[in-house]
Design an enzyme around this catalytic site. Structure first.
Site, PDB file in Angstrom:
ATOM      1  N   LYS A   1     -13.496  -8.593   1.029  1.00 11.27           N
ATOM      2  CA  LYS A   1     -14.906  -7.976   1.719  1.00 11.27           C
ATOM      3  C   LYS A   1     -16.002  -8.714   1.120  1.00 11.27           C
ATOM      4  O   LYS A   1     -16.277  -8.628  -0.024  1.00 11.27           O
ATOM      5  CB  LYS A   1     -14.640  -6.566   1.062  1.00 11.27           C
ATOM      6  CG  LYS A   1     -13.314  -5.840   1.876  1.00 11.27           C
ATOM      7  CD  LYS A   1     -13.466  -4.260   1.694  1.00 11.27           C
ATOM      8  CE  LYS A   1     -12.429  -3.529   2.477  1.00 11.27           C
ATOM      9  NZ  LYS A   1     -12.090  -2.274   2.418  1.00 11.27           N
TER      10      LYS A   1
ATOM     11  N   SER B   1      -8.770  -7.801  -3.308  1.00 12.76           N
ATOM     12  CA  SER B   1      -8.108  -6.616  -3.844  1.00 12.76           C
ATOM     13  C   SER B   1      -6.696  -6.939  -3.121  1.00 12.76           C
ATOM     14  O   SER B   1      -6.406  -7.549  -2.296  1.00 12.76           O
ATOM     15  CB  SER B   1      -8.402  -5.286  -2.718  1.00 12.76           C
ATOM     16  OG  SER B   1      -9.743  -4.692  -3.174  1.00 12.76           O
ATOM     17  N   ALA B   2      -5.910  -7.167  -4.297  1.00 10.14           N
ATOM     18  CA  ALA B   2      -4.518  -7.544  -4.355  1.00 10.14           C
ATOM     19  C   ALA B   2      -3.736  -6.627  -3.332  1.00 10.14           C
ATOM     20  O   ALA B   2      -3.735  -5.520  -3.477  1.00 10.14           O
ATOM     21  CB  ALA B   2      -3.737  -7.561  -5.623  1.00 10.14           C
ATOM     22  N   PHE B   3      -2.905  -7.406  -2.340  1.00  8.46           N
ATOM     23  CA  PHE B   3      -1.991  -6.852  -1.605  1.00  8.46           C
ATOM     24  C   PHE B   3      -0.747  -6.048  -2.220  1.00  8.46           C
ATOM     25  O   PHE B   3      -0.370  -6.384  -3.219  1.00  8.46           O
ATOM     26  CB  PHE B   3      -1.601  -7.607  -0.296  1.00  8.46           C
ATOM     27  CG  PHE B   3      -2.268  -7.774   0.779  1.00  8.46           C
ATOM     28  CD1 PHE B   3      -1.627  -7.373   1.978  1.00  8.46           C
ATOM     29  CD2 PHE B   3      -3.663  -8.147   0.807  1.00  8.46           C
ATOM     30  CE1 PHE B   3      -2.306  -7.433   3.143  1.00  8.46           C
ATOM     31  CE2 PHE B   3      -4.370  -8.135   2.174  1.00  8.46           C
ATOM     32  CZ  PHE B   3      -3.731  -8.022   3.165  1.00  8.46           C
ATOM     33  N   LEU B   4      -0.575  -4.882  -1.546  1.00 12.35           N
ATOM     34  CA  LEU B   4       0.692  -4.368  -2.273  1.00 12.35           C
ATOM     35  C   LEU B   4       1.913  -4.876  -1.546  1.00 12.35           C
ATOM     36  O   LEU B   4       1.997  -5.603  -0.727  1.00 12.35           O
ATOM     37  CB  LEU B   4       0.575  -2.866  -1.869  1.00 12.35           C
ATOM     38  CG  LEU B   4      -0.577  -1.955  -2.366  1.00 12.35           C
ATOM     39  CD1 LEU B   4      -0.543  -0.637  -1.629  1.00 12.35           C
ATOM     40  CD2 LEU B   4      -0.235  -2.022  -3.589  1.00 12.35           C
TER      41      LEU B   4
ATOM     42  N   ASP C   1     -15.396   9.201   2.757  1.00 10.97           N
ATOM     43  CA  ASP C   1     -14.514   8.759   4.013  1.00 10.97           C
ATOM     44  C   ASP C   1     -13.259   8.666   3.746  1.00 10.97           C
ATOM     45  O   ASP C   1     -12.536   7.821   4.439  1.00 10.97           O
ATOM     46  CB  ASP C   1     -15.160   7.221   4.535  1.00 10.97           C
ATOM     47  CG  ASP C   1     -14.787   6.590   5.573  1.00 10.97           C
ATOM     48  OD1 ASP C   1     -14.659   7.518   6.413  1.00 10.97           O
ATOM     49  OD2 ASP C   1     -14.539   5.491   5.539  1.00 10.97           O
TER      50      ASP C   1
ATOM     51  N   GLU D   1      -2.372   7.201   1.526  1.00 14.15           N
ATOM     52  CA  GLU D   1      -1.041   6.654   1.663  1.00 14.15           C
ATOM     53  C   GLU D   1      -0.017   6.891   0.462  1.00 14.15           C
ATOM     54  O   GLU D   1      -0.807   7.085  -0.665  1.00 14.15           O
ATOM     55  CB  GLU D   1      -1.148   5.113   1.965  1.00 14.15           C
ATOM     56  CG  GLU D   1      -1.852   4.712   3.268  1.00 14.15           C
ATOM     57  CD  GLU D   1      -1.671   3.321   3.511  1.00 14.15           C
ATOM     58  OE1 GLU D   1      -0.870   2.678   2.935  1.00 14.15           O
ATOM     59  OE2 GLU D   1      -2.512   2.711   4.257  1.00 14.15           O
TER      60      GLU D   1
ATOM     61  N   ASP E   1      -9.364   1.507  -0.076  1.00 19.23           N
ATOM     62  CA  ASP E   1     -10.441   1.427   0.830  1.00 19.23           C
ATOM     63  C   ASP E   1     -11.434   2.166   0.365  1.00 19.23           C
ATOM     64  O   ASP E   1     -11.861   3.352   0.689  1.00 19.23           O
ATOM     65  CB  ASP E   1     -10.173   1.736   2.349  1.00 19.23           C
ATOM     66  CG  ASP E   1      -9.077   0.928   3.007  1.00 19.23           C
ATOM     67  OD1 ASP E   1      -9.407  -0.387   2.789  1.00 19.23           O
ATOM     68  OD2 ASP E   1      -8.514   1.438   3.846  1.00 19.23           O
TER      69      ASP E   1
END
Length: 408
Positions: free
Chosen positions: A104, A208-211, A277, A282, A297
């Site tokens: 981002k 940010s590291a992906f899951l 927001d 999840e 997020d």
């Protein structure tokens, strides 16, 4: 597109690299293997520090739009869009060892505050908020935000020259100030005035590291019971009914699990960062109804240090429950020798983009922490500590007393 194709061929960018084997010791794999029922990573995990360092240092091998932005390219109902065009832009960057992170870019300077007249759903997404949210989440011992680090990206070498997406290639241009810029492309976003620009090539951003993939670790996306209205004049039931929590308690899974306690944790976290927001949350299906909620997020946090949006604390003030471990951590961080702002300041100095937050934002954390403890105190005065402060493994019974006087 033809010009970009010739450019790539000239730089010999079309040749495919030899496939790389998966190394068991890679930081991305170790991060994924460390996910447990207790959080995304253990309290003392050397893999996380290695992962942060790798995201900061590894060269990118490809770049692409995220899946949701790709969906917008083909399924965008422009009549339903109320947010300013093109203010949201994120890219998926890939690294060696099958590493993948969400990038981002910087959209707002650290010293700028969100204007008072902005609705939360038209606010900027801030890269430094993503970084700070990870550090705060770790300090609170939640460990529910994926590892996030700041990085200076060379948008030419590390995005344009490695992407195979011709749409992404086509949105790059050189500004009148000779800076390399790019923007999000969607039927309602094709405007260069919403571009992000390097200086001339370097651009700040968060990674940010992906899951793990959904095939390996399925997740549920669930509407937040305290979701806000996403219209200019609408109100949700919780905003007008102080007894709203009694209704939530009757609905599965909030009626017989720790889910409500986890919602309160999330509300405390969002109040501290000023994030309004949180429309969905999840969780991993593997851990069942009592699994932890992912705090994903967080880029709309840390927008206004001068305002404390106490309505974010509605789950706490309306339900009057909190985990004992959460309360103890908050009380510790309110002590002068462990003051939250001091711990955050020290933690954020580890990030390559330090200082990540301005001093007013750090001091706002202390002020908001006191407001949380005051809200808990009012609950205890009304219902008693035994009812309000819950063991982390069991949800307390709902008090029979009327909660209207507590408000939100």
């Amino acid at each position: 597109s033809r010009r970009h194709k010739l450019y790539r061929e000239e730089l010999n960018l079309t040749s495919l690299a030899a496939p790389l084997p998966l190394r068991p010791e890679s930081s991305w794999l170790q991060f994924h293997l460390g996910i447990s029922r207790d959080g995304l990573y253990p309290r003392s995990s050397p893999a996380i520090n290695r992962l942060l360092r790798d995201m900061q240092e590894f060269p990118t091998i490809s770049a692409d739009y995220s899946q949701d932005e790709k969906a917008l390219l083909g399924a965008c109902d422009c009549s339903q869009i109320v947010k300013p065009s093109g203010v949201h832009l994120k890219l998926v960057l890939r690294f060696q060892d099958f590493g993948k992170a969400m990038f981002k870019p910087m959209r707002q300077k650290r010293e700028e505050e969100t204007p008072e007249d902005f609705f939360y759903f038209v606010d900027f997404q801030r890269h430094n908020a993503e970084i700070a949210a990870f550090h705060l989440d770790r300090i609170l011992d939640f460990r529910r935000v994926p590892p996030t680090v700041g990085r200076l990206i060379n948008v030419t070498k590390e995005i344009l020259e490695v992407t195979k997406n011709e749409v992404l290639q086509s949105v790059f241009f050189v500004s009148p100030a000779s800076n390399v810029c790019f923007f999000a492309k969607c039927p309602y976003m094709c405007k260069t005035e919403y571009a992000v620009c390097g200086n001339p090539h370097l651009l700040e951003g968060s990674l940010s590291a992906f899951l793990p993939s959904l095939n390996l670790a399925p997740r549920l996306s669930i509407p937040n019971p305290w979701i806000r209205s996403y219209s200019f004049d609408g109100k949700e039931e919780w905003e007008v009914n102080p007894l709203y929590c009694n209704t939530v308690r009757e609905i599965y899974p909030y009626s017989n699990s720790n889910r409500l306690l986890n919602i309160v944790d999330m509300a405390i976290f969002d109040f501290l960062i000023g994030n309004m927001d949180r429309h969905h949350y999840e969780m991993f299906t593997k851990f069942g109804d009592d699994g932890f909620l992912l705090h994903l997020d967080n880029a709309r946090g840390f927008g206004r240090h001068s305002h404390d949006e106490t309505s974010i604390l509605a789950p706490l003030s309306q339900c009057c429950i909190i985990k004992r471990t959460t309360l103890q951590r908050l009380q510790l961080l309110a002590e002068p020798e462990y003051r939250l702002s001091d711990v955050m300041r020290e933690s954020l100095l580890q990030d390559p983009l330090a200082p990540v937050l301005t001093e007013p934002h750090l001091l706002a954390l202390d002020r908001r922490l006191q407001l949380i403890l005051e809200a808990v105190g009012r609950c205890i005065d009304t219902f008693g500590e035994a009812t309000v402060v819950a063991n982390d493994t069991a949800q307390p019974q709902a008090p029979a007393s009327d909660r209207a006087k507590l408000g939100t």
